[in-house]
Design an enzyme around this catalytic site. Structure first.
Site, PDB file in Angstrom:
ATOM      1  N   LYS A 175      -8.638  -2.705  -9.768  1.00 40.97           N
ATOM      2  CA  LYS A 175      -9.739  -3.884 -10.516  1.00 40.97           C
ATOM      3  C   LYS A 175     -10.860  -3.349 -11.064  1.00 40.97           C
ATOM      4  O   LYS A 175     -11.461  -2.319 -10.933  1.00 40.97           O
ATOM      5  CB  LYS A 175     -10.303  -4.484  -9.110  1.00 40.97           C
ATOM      6  N   MET A 222     -12.979  -2.421   4.566  1.00 39.23           N
ATOM      7  CA  MET A 222     -13.319  -3.653   3.583  1.00 39.23           C
ATOM      8  C   MET A 222     -14.041  -4.859   4.163  1.00 39.23           C
ATOM      9  O   MET A 222     -14.235  -6.007   4.034  1.00 39.23           O
ATOM     10  CB  MET A 222     -12.019  -4.515   3.329  1.00 39.23           C
ATOM     11  N   ASP A 254      -5.237   3.720  -8.594  1.00 35.63           N
ATOM     12  CA  ASP A 254      -6.074   2.586  -8.105  1.00 35.63           C
ATOM     13  C   ASP A 254      -7.402   2.933  -8.294  1.00 35.63           C
ATOM     14  O   ASP A 254      -7.609   4.345  -8.657  1.00 35.63           O
ATOM     15  CB  ASP A 254      -5.635   2.474  -6.722  1.00 35.63           C
TER      16      ASP A 254
END
Ligand code: SAH
Length: 263
Positions: free
Chosen positions: A58, A173, A36
């Site tokens: 991402k 987050m 990741d």
């Protein structure tokens, strides 16, 4: 053909030295490494040269591989008889979708093991001198996830209950929603002068810590222009960061160097 398998491994909070001994051993024997965004490049480099490396995080402006595609990839490589290391930031089961991957692998009949990791939820506060629990100041700690959308905060989280809960709150987050979160907690009854901090890039050389009160945190964070990854810590234990700062007027590296010189 030998049987393949998947090791779901926690990479630790950031600093590559904070992976576990077993995690590093698995990484060094991998045929395939699936990793990741928050995994340190030094760990990716630990896989054997001939290992296949697959990045599934991402990238700015690009779409991510969806969860099903990642699960199908792990299953397909394992069925080819390969040893797959699925390396995830922190601990694989703390807001990391590790539970979904574990269920998919078990469902597909693929042998799987879990190698826990040091979660940033505890290690980033620790690296800033903040103990998430303390015998006199916090007998409980709650880990919460905020929302990807800055306009909203997660509605499945009971913010009213969190505002009243005793102990430490650690919110992951949540950097972009820091204003919404603090405002919501104060509206639900948390004292605006509760100590609060944001820790960005915890355990890494670029670690930054911003401390304030719950009422002042959003403005302090905006001034500091912090970047993710970052988490929010709220509660009396945040005061310990001041103590840590005072003791840190002498850098640890120089203390260590003088100790080594004496021995
Ligand atoms: N499984 C991970 C968490 C994944 S969710 C773990 O156990 O650590 C990603 C969030 O973790 C980020 O948005 C941030 O809130 C937090 N995070 C990860 N690494 C961090 C770090 N080095 N410093 C501060 N927060 C971090």
């Amino acid at each position: 053909m030998r049987n393949g398998m998947v090791s779901l491994v926690g990479a630790g909070p950031g600093d590559p030295e904070l992976i576990t001994v077993r995690g590093l051993a698995r990484l060094r024997s991998a045929n395939v490494l699936v990793y990741d965004r928050l995994v340190h490049p030094a760990l990716v480099a630990e896989a054997p040269d001939e290992a296949e490396r697959i990045y599934v995080g991402k990238a700015a402006g690009k779409t991510t591989l969806d969860q099903q595609t990642i699960e199908a990839l792990l299953i397909e490589r394992a069925r080819r008889g390969l040893w797959v290391v699925r390396l995830k930031g922190g601990d694989p089961f703390v807001f990391g979708r590790g539970g979904e991957e574990l269920a998919a692998l078990i469902g597909a009949g693929v042998p799987v093991e879990v190698v826990p990791g040091v979660t940033s939820a505890i290690a980033a506060p620790a690296a800033a001198g903040i103990p998430v629990t303390h015998r006199h100041f916090a007998s409980a700690v709650t880990f919460v996830t905020a929302h990807e959308d800055p306009a909203k905060i997660t509605s499945s989280v009971d913010w009213d209950w969190l505002a009243r809960a005793s102990g430490t709150l650690v919110i992951l987050m949540g950097l972009r929603q820091v204003w919404a979160i603090c405002t919501r907690l104060i509206a639900a009854g948390r004292e605006a002068d509760t100590p609060a901090a944001v820790i960005a890039s915890g355990t890494l050389p670029e670690q930054r810590v911003v401390r304030s009160s719950l009422g002042g945190l959003a403005a302090a964070v905006a001034d500091a222009r912090l970047r993710s990854p970052a988490l929010i810590v709220i509660g009396d234990v945040v005061r310990f960061a001041d103590l840590f700062d005072q003791s840190a007027s002498q850098p640890f590296s120089s203390i260590l160097a003088s100790q080594i010189a004496c021995n």
